[in-house]
Write an enzyme that holds these catalytic residues in place. Sequence first.
Site, PDB file in Angstrom:
ATOM      1  N   HIS A  65       0.837  -1.197   0.000  1.00 10.43           N
ATOM      2  CA  HIS A  65       0.000   0.000   0.000  1.00 10.43           C
ATOM      3  C   HIS A  65       0.870   1.244   0.000  1.00 10.43           C
ATOM      4  CE1 HIS A  65       0.884  -0.930   4.226  1.00 10.43           C
ATOM      5  NE2 HIS A  65       0.826   0.365   4.461  1.00 10.43           N
ATOM      6  N   CYS A 200       2.122   3.588  12.019  1.00 12.09           N
ATOM      7  CA  CYS A 200       3.047   3.101  10.998  1.00 12.09           C
ATOM      8  C   CYS A 200       3.329   4.234  10.017  1.00 12.09           C
ATOM      9  CB  CYS A 200       2.479   1.881  10.276  1.00 12.09           C
ATOM     10  SG  CYS A 200       1.058   2.222   9.226  1.00 12.09           S
TER      11      CYS A 200
END
Length: 687
Positions: A65, A200
């Site tokens: 992603h 993250c």
Amino acid sequence: MSDMITAELVDLDLSADTKEAAARALAERMVALGRVTDLDGFLADVAAREAQMPTGLDGGIGIPHCRSEHVTEPTLAFGRSAAGIDFGAADGPADLIFLIAAPAGADDAHLTILSSLARQLMNAEFTDALRSVGDAGAAAALIRGEEAGSSDSSGSSSSEDSVAAPGAASAGAATGTTTAAAAAAEEAERPFRVVAVTSCPTGIAHTYMAAESLENAGREAGIEIVVETQGSAGFTRLDPAVIAAADGVIFAHDVPVREKDRFAGKPTVDTGVKAAINRPADLITEVRGRAERGEVTAAVSGDTPVERGGESGEGYGTKLRTWLMSGVSYMVPFVAAGGLLIALGFAIGGYEINEAPSVMDHFVWTQADSWGALLFQIGGVAFGFLVPVLAGYIAYGMADRPGLVPGFVGGAISLTINAGFLGGLAAGLIAGGVVIAIQKVRIPAALRGIMPVVVIPLISAAVVGFLMFVVIGKPIAEAQKGMTDWLNGLTGTNAVLLGALLGLMMCFDLGGPVNKVAYTFATAGIAVASPSDSAMKIMAAVMAAGMVPPLAMALATTVRGKLFNRTERENGKAAWVLGASFISEGTIPFAAADPLRVIPASMVGGAVTGALSMTFGATLRAPHGGIFVVPLIGNPFLYLVAIAAGVCVTAALVIVLKGLRKPAPVATGADEGTPVPPAESKQPVAA
């Protein structure tokens, strides 16, 4: 999520055998629907994200992603692989692959939807259904939630409910009378309470998967756990009362935790986000153990460098490298500012300016020499901070803010005893280790409040000072002197070979740890008021080599633009400026897309430039500046010749290597006449 994934974005028979090929196959479906405008540009962004941290998860899941300017709207593509594809998960290849594409400016609503998917991936029923579904439309509907169950809402009641019911029953039985014994019993029966923060780099997937994993593990362990997700859509701060009532804290993050000081004074486990996804039960057990032992953290800063810790399974070598890089990253601005000021002082006032009296005693506004002396003396003061800052922030990277005092003290002592940078490295590591050792000692609750302010600074500074002055300081100072004498004696072939080696290191990882080692080695030599001629030659060779890769890629995209896609050609224009400014990171987009050609070619050109710079005897007093400090370079014409030679070598090698690859058919949405590189060329740069 109805418009984010459709049947056209599902491939239930994904034939790719590598993660790069899988990302390309799914991305081509996005291109066909107009969701992605530049296939190669988007894949380069996916590869860059993958280089930060592998996106494979235990349980056979891969979630490549990224955010990308080449994405027109938030999109999700799903592929199912019968053979499995390696995405870096510890338990083996992934058979369920989700490619998540978010625009660079995706709104909060869409990111929230993507985060919901990330949480669903922690649900075994959801993933089992995806493995058995036989129709692309049904798979898309399942992912959209149209056929998904609500196991999370029905599987178990909240921790608060399970605690409140006994309390309510007690109240009814006692007819409204609460006794001290009942209150004590209720307190004894309450579950262990944990607050956690997950985050993250992109804040799209791992952040929410970690949160879901921790919450599931908490329910199984019978504890209360509340998670704050610091994702791309922002974050909602935990209620201060919830934090105050918590018995322990878990930080699972790969970017700095925001407002980290809210959690000070509690038993804390600090690790990477993937640890929370893969082994949440272990983290809960660890934080309970720390609470039982009375281990607490001192007040901390929200800007603590994340690289200091990593996952608890990392080797010592990896942690050592990241601690050292923490110190170097904070030191570099002092190097750049101080070095440039000193170089400007020499340029304005001449090479005798280092003998000028203090500007406090003598400064004439209309004399150039006075201004040169002023700049030189300011730069000298800035350089005086180099070793203390290096040592202080190595300790900070190891032990958070409590490491600063002993680290800075040890660094200052290193200067006092002439132990230089080697002493600073040792002092920082010792200071961090001493603080960590002190923090592991079980302290009575009454003394915990003064630990970060009085006890830790006092004891750690005294221990580090004793070791530096009495035990290891003198041997390190002798080693520093020996290294300096060796550098001063370098001549002929030895100097040329050193220049080639430093050139290779500067171009190996383009701003990474190896690059920083070479740069720090060079700046250490000129971080004095009167650097030796050999030290200035080394600094010149290092800066020249670091300029080669971006300039070479800019030249290659200009000479043979058809070998590059549109995004790379645009990056090539920016690389002219980045390379001229000595910013090696300008090559990273090219290296991420095609490392097997770009990195070796860059290393060859860097070695040529480093060797020629040493051969020509070019010198440099400034640690940064690129072509903008050419007036401060000794033998400037030959210095530019050395750079030009390396640039031409690298550009030629890149063009030849790219020209040898087999042409691939043009993918939908690619530039006309621009071949799409084969999947094998899309390996990301190693993190």
